[in-house]
Each structure stands twice: as structure tokens, then as C-alpha cells.
Design a protein around this motif. Structure first.
Motif, short mmCIF file in Angstrom:
data_model
loop_
_atom_site.label_atom_id
_atom_site.label_comp_id
_atom_site.label_asym_id
_atom_site.label_seq_id
_atom_site.Cartn_x
_atom_site.Cartn_y
_atom_site.Cartn_z
N GLY A 120 -8.21 4.15 -3.39
CA GLY A 120 -7.42 3.20 -3.29
C GLY A 120 -6.53 2.23 -3.87
O GLY A 120 -5.17 2.54 -4.51
N PHE A 121 -7.42 1.28 -4.77
CA PHE A 121 -7.14 0.65 -5.98
C PHE A 121 -6.96 1.50 -7.38
O PHE A 121 -5.95 0.57 -7.47
CB PHE A 121 -8.01 -0.49 -6.03
CG PHE A 121 -8.48 -1.83 -4.43
CD1 PHE A 121 -8.21 -1.58 -3.21
CD2 PHE A 121 -8.65 -3.02 -5.30
CE1 PHE A 121 -8.03 -2.57 -2.11
CE2 PHE A 121 -8.93 -3.74 -4.25
CZ PHE A 121 -8.58 -4.02 -2.67
N ASN A 122 -7.82 1.98 -7.10
CA ASN A 122 -7.70 2.54 -8.66
C ASN A 122 -6.93 3.51 -8.94
O ASN A 122 -7.21 3.96 -10.17
CB ASN A 122 -9.01 2.94 -9.24
CG ASN A 122 -10.40 4.21 -8.83
OD1 ASN A 122 -9.39 5.00 -7.62
ND2 ASN A 122 -11.63 4.47 -8.46
N CYS A 123 -6.50 4.16 -8.02
CA CYS A 123 -5.67 4.75 -8.14
C CYS A 123 -4.19 4.17 -8.56
O CYS A 123 -3.56 4.90 -9.65
CB CYS A 123 -5.35 6.21 -7.24
SG CYS A 123 -4.46 5.63 -5.35
N LEU A 124 -4.17 2.94 -8.17
CA LEU A 124 -2.50 2.77 -8.31
C LEU A 124 -2.75 1.92 -9.84
O LEU A 124 -2.33 1.87 -10.89
CB LEU A 124 -2.77 1.38 -7.45
CG LEU A 124 -2.58 1.66 -5.94
CD1 LEU A 124 -2.36 -0.30 -5.16
CD2 LEU A 124 -0.85 1.73 -6.17
N ASP A 144 -2.05 -4.87 -3.84
CA ASP A 144 -1.80 -4.56 -5.33
C ASP A 144 -1.34 -6.00 -6.22
O ASP A 144 -1.20 -6.72 -7.37
CB ASP A 144 -0.19 -5.06 -5.34
CG ASP A 144 0.77 -6.21 -3.63
OD1 ASP A 144 -0.30 -6.08 -3.45
OD2 ASP A 144 1.65 -6.48 -4.02
N ASP A 145 -2.48 -7.37 -4.99
CA ASP A 145 -3.22 -8.54 -5.94
C ASP A 145 -4.82 -8.38 -4.96
O ASP A 145 -4.52 -8.64 -4.16
CB ASP A 145 -2.17 -9.48 -4.95
CG ASP A 145 -2.29 -11.23 -5.02
OD1 ASP A 145 -3.66 -10.80 -5.49
OD2 ASP A 145 -1.16 -11.67 -4.83
N HIS A 216 -6.34 -8.78 -13.43
CA HIS A 216 -6.68 -7.19 -14.12
C HIS A 216 -6.82 -6.43 -12.92
O HIS A 216 -7.23 -7.27 -11.90
CB HIS A 216 -8.16 -7.50 -15.11
CG HIS A 216 -8.37 -6.31 -15.13
ND1 HIS A 216 -8.08 -4.93 -15.69
CD2 HIS A 216 -10.14 -5.53 -14.44
CE1 HIS A 216 -8.61 -4.12 -15.57
NE2 HIS A 216 -9.80 -3.95 -15.17
N GLY A 217 -6.25 -5.28 -13.16
CA GLY A 217 -5.77 -4.88 -11.96
C GLY A 217 -4.68 -4.89 -10.67
O GLY A 217 -5.12 -3.73 -9.50
N SER A 218 -4.22 -5.72 -10.76
CA SER A 218 -3.11 -6.38 -9.61
C SER A 218 -1.69 -6.16 -10.44
O SER A 218 -1.43 -6.35 -10.81
CB SER A 218 -3.25 -7.86 -9.46
OG SER A 218 -4.68 -8.05 -8.74
N VAL A 219 -1.33 -4.72 -9.62
CA VAL A 219 -0.29 -3.94 -10.22
C VAL A 219 0.66 -5.15 -10.04
O VAL A 219 2.07 -4.82 -10.76
CB VAL A 219 0.28 -3.05 -9.04
CG1 VAL A 219 1.32 -2.13 -8.91
CG2 VAL A 219 -1.01 -2.55 -8.80
N GLN A 220 0.88 -6.14 -8.77
CA GLN A 220 1.71 -7.21 -8.89
C GLN A 220 2.53 -7.83 -10.30
O GLN A 220 3.37 -8.39 -10.94
CB GLN A 220 1.47 -8.07 -8.10
CG GLN A 220 0.42 -9.40 -8.18
CD GLN A 220 0.16 -9.80 -7.23
OE1 GLN A 220 1.59 -10.39 -6.64
NE2 GLN A 220 -0.48 -11.08 -7.26
N GLU A 221 1.21 -7.49 -11.11
CA GLU A 221 1.35 -8.17 -12.49
C GLU A 221 2.22 -7.43 -13.34
O GLU A 221 2.56 -7.61 -14.33
CB GLU A 221 -0.24 -8.11 -13.33
CG GLU A 221 -0.81 -9.46 -13.09
CD GLU A 221 -0.59 -10.73 -13.48
OE1 GLU A 221 -0.10 -10.83 -13.76
OE2 GLU A 221 -0.44 -11.13 -12.26
N ASP A 222 2.78 -5.77 -12.86
CA ASP A 222 3.81 -5.13 -13.94
C ASP A 222 3.56 -3.82 -13.24
O ASP A 222 3.43 -3.00 -12.96
CB ASP A 222 2.93 -4.92 -14.92
CG ASP A 222 3.79 -3.83 -15.91
OD1 ASP A 222 5.18 -4.00 -15.37
OD2 ASP A 222 3.84 -3.54 -16.99
#
Length: 669
Positions: A120-124, A144-145, A216-222
Motif C-alpha cells: 500500500g505504501f509503495n503503490c503511493l 502518507d507520513d 523520502h517516500g512520504s506522499v505529504q511532501e508533494d
């Protein structure tokens, strides 16, 4: 429909690395190409997730999709090494995998990506990279965080599940490649994999702030980086509830969310029930975005959420009463904050009470024994129990008996005026439903390292005695407080065994006059949208035999002679006591045993000790392997001390051994 199941095929990357894939194809796909759905995880397609993969991916194939299950580099039967979770290399490989799938003669060129937890993480994360063939994703129980809402830290506090998960990863990534897939070189590659194995729990403990590692890998960054449609799923008994409302509020693409009562389990098998027809929902999502069929998914409410009704606070809950509601948009205009004021007499009231009273609290270090597990997985005894056990170690603020129901959906917020007598201190905040019987049910909670009160990126020590205004955002929840019940918010200064204690036992002094609780209350007069799901469905199940029923133990005790509080869990046969199984098609038997023992003295945070012992045995006639690990964590005022020991055996012979010992400086934690 007849399916073609490819037990193993190799996806060769540009650098020559081969990734192992298992594929389900619908009948006729080679002459009439179909869209594909990818799940990409490090948990061994051959045997680790076989029992779950078969009925899910088989269902997708029955409904006209090529389902592709790939082992990440360095895991399962794939080549290479895995140095850590969510690396850029993991994403780079995924881009190549998606391009490979889109180019196959059985694929129409449209690819969806899905998964829960790691996948679920890596598909985001992969969606942020925008591979051209990726048309939509479905992410379950993800975040996301990576710092604030994953298994390592919570509210700037170190989760004890960091050691649990890191230890499991030692065992998981020490499992051998299957000789029937990997061939004659399996043993050399297995031993090489063990020799390069990182000490996962220490690796993660080193990063105690929201630094570049977690960004790195936290969607909330962008948020804008994701440009394909997203279906996001969560469960109230799981630990990843906050992602769903945040993604719905922040994404700039078509997005829909579902939150049920479940733990960390796909919703077609969801516990606590009711489970739903999740695979049908997934197919509707894929049909919409991969086949271009208008299935009505975008006519659904943006958020479909289950509102829990109160139940007796028992540790085992197989079913959860409540009902589904639909919010046409999120944030919902039907939800508004109701402000309740903390009072010096322990009341939680609609109006403030001017007072200069202060209320000190210093919880015993074993405060939190009724917390249950950080991440529910549907197993026995894991849910929060009667909170009266912990109420005695906290400040409690309670409303009068409710005359009308109060229904909340979202993240409650507690604003506290407080001071502390130490530079590092913790808060543990619980929102509870006090039943007419006197039992206390936890609805939501949050922990906070007060040095992180303003920033997880740049924490700052407290000035003893200085007043601070601190916001604590509790985990998102959906709950209905019934007439005759009371609402309670509780404040403590420790939460064992969920989090590692602060270096000293601090006293926190709360100033009730400046403290409020904001509840996200749904307007009962707002228009209601009916929400219905089909019953659960599955594809063909993999033939398997349970050879031992397994056992789950969960105990909390206090020794009145030594003054030591002990918390023990033990899963025999399976990680959560599910028993020893054999996959009949490949003749492979799996047995995973894990025991956790956490001890602490209520007056001494530096007495905390955590020992985790496990074994993972797998094999079949003529081939049997076993991995044994022992990991331990203690601390002093300035350092965390982590050690690990691993032994790998083939048959009765020891073939590899690893030892780790690390002292990691504490940074305001």
C-alpha cells in the motif's frame, strides 16, 4: 472461467537483476489482451503470501484482469539484496516492472497497482513517479507520513513495535530461496543474503526526527506528484486510519475512501466484521480506470465510513456493531467541531470554568497495560480492554450523562495548557466512552513526545516550569456515544508497552482553564446517504492443510515481590497463533513462533527491557530450514541499546550466524 496460473516467471531488469513473479491470466488473454493489476511486496509469493494471494488475484483474473504478484529485489526468489524498506531502488525497479507488464502480449497496456501495508505504501510512492502505464492505484492500510504514522514512531515517541517489526524482518529476509525456483545456486544466494542482512530495528531507531530519511517516500511532501486516481482503504482497528481522510483532503486527482471496522486485513476477510465485498469494489475501480467502463464509482460518496457503536471493552472482538455512512465530500460540511472544556473538578463541559487550579500527573511507567496492540490484525486478545485499569494513572475529564447521541467522524483534538518538570516528557491522551455499566471503552488515542510539540523535524527541550500550549491530534475515528453514556478524555505521561519510556519520570502539570477538547461531530439532521456493500467474494483458494492448530497467549502481570510489571505475547505455529500450514501444491510447510516479553518497574523508566525470541521453520521432504533470532532492547539516560543474534540451519546443521550490538544516542526522546 478457466485461468492460466504461471507459478514463476522472471522479469529481467536493465542491470541484469531478475525479479520473481507469479501471474494469473484470464482465459483468452493471450489472444485478446487485458489490463493488469500489480502487487509488489517482499513477503515471498511462492509461500509467504500464497494463501492470501490465490483467492484475491484469482478473483481479478476471473473478472478479466492479468494479476501479477512480484517479489521485491532481494526477497523471496528474486535476485539481489534488500538493504531497507521503501528505497528509491525499490521504486526504480517497480517502474521497470510496470513497463514490462504493459509490454506483454497478454496486457492491453493499462496497469493498476494495489496492496496493503508495504505494498500500500509503495503503490503511493510509485504513483508519485508517474509511470506512463500506471492508470490507477488502490492503497490499503498505508501512510502518507512515514515518521508520524508508521510502525517506528508515533507522536515523536519510539514505538515498541519498531523492535517487533525489525525482528520479524530479520527472520523474513533470512528465509532461503526455494530450490525448485532458484535452482542449484539457492544455498549460496541464501547465505549471501544472510551475510548482508541489515540490523533493521537499529537502522530505524537511529532516525529519531522527521529527517530526509523519513521524508523520502512520504506522499505529504508533494501531494501533486500523484496524478492517477486513488482508492484508499483503512480500518478503525488498524494503525493506519489517518491516511484516508488526509489523502481525500489533499490529493488533486479523483479519489475515494473506505474506512471499515477492521484490523490490518483485506476487507473481504475483515475482522472485526462486518467484512465486505472488497474484491467487487476493487474490480469496479479497475473497470472504471483500466477498462474505461463507467461503473458508478465516482457517483459514490467520497468517503464511506463505518461508525462504531459502543461494545464491552474486551480484548477479543470478532464483530463490531455499527452502521455505514457516506460523506459526499471530505472534509465534510456535515461535520463541525464541538468544543468541550476541561475543568479542575474533572468535568468535561460545554462551558469553561474560570479557575487558576493546576492538576499534576505522573503516571506509573506501566501505565498503558489496557492499550491493546498498536496494530490490530484480527487475532484474539489484541483490542484495547477496560480502560479503568489505566484511568487510575491519569487525569480524567468526563461529561455528564449524555441525553442525546453524539456521533463523531474524524480526528479529535485536545488543546492543553501545561508545564513539565523535566526537559523530556511524554503525553498519552485517550478518548473514551464510559458505559452505563462503568466499563470504559477506548475510542481513540495519541501519544506525544513533548519535545516534538511544535515540530517533528526540529524538536526542542522543555524548560522546566514554563507553561506551554500544546495541540494533540488524536487518531481519526468513527464512533457513536449513546444516550446514557459519558465522554471521557484522559491524560497520562507514559504508555507502556506501546511506546518506549522517556529517560526520566516527568510530572506534567495541566492547567484546565486553558484546555479544550474538540470533537468532530456529525450533524444528525444532515442528509444521509445510504451505503451498501456486496457480501465478500473470493477466487479459487489454494489447497492447504493445517498440520498444527497453533496457539496465541497474551498476559499482563505484576510481581509484588520484585516490583516488576511484565507483558507477554506468544504466537505458536503462526505469527499470530494461526497454526502450522502446508501448501499442498508445492508441499511446503511453514511454522513461525514468536514470543515478546516486556518488563518495567513502575517507578523507573530506565528499567525497561524488551526481549523478542522467534523461530521460522520451512521446507518439505528432503529440504528443511530454520531461522532462529533473539533481539533485545534496553536504555540508559543517553542511549538506546539494541542487540540481536541470528542462527540459520539447514536440516540439523548450522549454516550461518550473525550477531549485532549497537548503542544509539537518544535525541530528546
Amino acid at each position: 472461467m478457466n485461468l492460466e496460473v504461471i507459478e514463476n516467471t522472471w522479469i529481467t531488469l536493465r542491470d541484469g537483476t531478475r525479479l520473481a513473479a507469479r501471474i494469473w491470466l484470464p482465459e483468452g488473454a493471450r489472444s485478446k489482451p487485458v489490463p493488469a493489476v500489480l502487487e509488489y511486496i517482499p513477503y515471498r509469493k511462492r509461500d509467504g503470501t500464497r494463501g492470501r494471494d490465490e483467492p484475491m488475484h484469482g478473483y481479478f483474473a476471473q473478472n478479466g484482469y492479468a494479476a501479477v504478484r512480484v517479489d521485491i529485489r532481494g526477497t523471496g526468489d528474486s535476485d539481489g539484496h534488500m538493504a531497507d524498506e521503501y528505497l528509491k531502488l525499490e521504486q526504480d525497479d517497480a517502474l521497470e516492472v510496470i513497463a514490462w507488464i504493459a509490454a506483454q502480449d497478454w496486457c492491453s497496456g493499462n496497469v493498476g497497482m494495489m496492496g496493503k501495508s508495504w505494498s500500500g505504501f509503495n503503490c503511493l510512492q510509485v504513483a508519485m513517479r508517474r509511470p506512463p502505464a500506471l492508470k490507477a492505484i488502490l492503497t490499503c492500510y498505508s501512510t502518507d507520513d512515514r515518521f508520524r504514522d508508521d510502525i517506528h514512531f508515533m507522536g515523536g515517541c519510539l514505538l515498541n513495535d519498531n523492535l517487533w517489526w525489525g525482528s520479524i524482518m530479520l527472520a523474513y529476509q533470512s528465509r532461503p530461496l526455494d530450490p525448485e525456483i532458484a535452482g542449484e545456486g539457492w544455498r549460496a544466494r541464501w547465505l549471501d543474503r544472510i551475510a548482508t542482512l541489515p540490523f533493521f530495528p537499529a537502522l530505524w531507531t537511529e532516525h529519531q526526527t522527521y529527517d530526509a530519511y523519513w521524508k523520502h517516500g512520504s506522499v505529504q511532501e508533494d501531494w501533486s506528484a500523484i496524478q492517477c486516481p486513488v482508492l484508499v482503504v483503512g480500518g478503525w482497528a488498524d494503525s493506519y486510519t489517518n491516511t484516508v481522510p488526509r489523502l481525500l483532503a489533499k490529493l488533486q486527482v479523483p479519489a475515494r475512501g473506505i474506512i471499515g471496522p477492521w484490523g490490518h486485513i483485506y476487507p473481504m476477510d475483515g475482522v472485526p466484521g462486518p467484512a465486505i465485498g472488497f474484491l467487487q469494489e476493487a474490480v469496479r475501480w479497475w473497470d472504471q480506470w483500466l477498462k474505461g467502463v463507467d461503473t458508478g464509482v465516482m457517483d459514490e460518496p467520497q468517503l464511506r465510513a463505518f461508525i462504531n457503536d459502543p461494545v464491552a471493552p474486551t480484548g477479543t472482538r470478532k464483530a463490531q456493531p455499527g452502521r455505514w455512512v457516506g460523506e459526499p465530500s471530505w472534509p465534510s460540511p456535515a461535520i463541525a467541531d464541538r468544543l468541550l472544556h476541561l475543568r479542575a473538578d474533572g468535568a468535561l463541559a460545554d462551558t469553561p470554568e474560570p479557575s487558576d487550579a493546576t492538576l499534576p500527573v505522573r503516571s506509573p511507567q506501566d501505565h498503558g497495560r489496557a492499550a491493546g496492540e498498536w496494530m490490530g490484525t484480527g487475532c484474539d486478545g489484541e483490542m484495547p480492554t477496560d480502560q479503568r485499569l489505566d484511568d487510575g494513572g491519569s487525569l480524567n475529564f468526563t461529561t455528564p450523562v449524555l441525553e442525546e447521541a453524539v456521533e463523531i467522524l474524524g480526528a479529535p483534538e485536545l488543546m492543553l495548557e501545561l508545564s513539565a518538570d523535566a526537559p523530556v516528557a511524554q503525553l498519552a491522551v485517550r478518548l473514551c466512552d464510559v458505559l452505563p455499566t462503568g466499563e470504559v471503552l477506548r475510542v481513540s488515542y495519541q501519544v506525544l513526545n513533548l519535545t516534538h510539540r511544535d515540530s517533528h523535524e526540529t524538536p526542542a527541550p522543555l524548560v522546566p516550569g514554563k507553561p506551554y500550549r500544546v495541540r494533540v491530534t488524536l487518531s481519526a475515528c468513527g464512533h457513536r456515544f449513546l444516550p446514557g453514556h459519558r465522554i471521557r478524555v484522559s491524560v497520562g505521561t507514559a504508555y507502556w508497552p506501546a511506546i518506549w519510556p522517556a529517560p526520566s519520570a516527568a510530572t506534567v502539570t495541566v492547567i484546565p482553564a486553558g484546555s479544550t477538547l474538540a470533537l468532530p461531530v456529525r450533524d444528525p439532521a444532515a442528509p444521509q446517504t445510504e451505503v451498501r456493500f456486496a457480501p465478500p467474494a473470493h477466487g479459487p483458494r489454494t489447497p492447504m492443510t493445517q498440520t498444527d492448530p497453533g496457539l496465541m497467549l497474551r498476559q499482563s502481570s505484576f510481581d509484588h515481590l520484585t516490583g516488576v510489571a511484565t507483558y507477554v505475547t506468544e504466537g505458536r505455529g503462526g505469527l499470530f497463533g494461526e497454526g502450522v500450514v502446508r501448501f499442498d501444491e508445492i508441499g511446503t510447510e511453514l511454522e513461525h513462533n514468536l514470543r515478546r516479553e516486556l518488563t518495567i518497574r513502575p517507578e523507573d523508566p530506565l528499567s525497561a527491557r524488551y526481549v523478542l525470541t522467534q523461530s521460522y521453520e520451512m521446507g518439505r521432504e528432503g529440504w528443511r530450514t530454520r531461522v532462529e533470532t533473539v533481539t533485545e532492547m534496553t536504555s540508559d539516560a543517553t542511549h538506546f541499546h539494541l542487540s540481536g543474534h541470528l542462527v540459520a540451519r539447514e536440516g540439523d546443521s548450522e549454516v550461518a550466524r550473525r550477531d549485532w550490538s549497537e548503542a544509539i544516542p537518544r535525541h530528546l526522546i
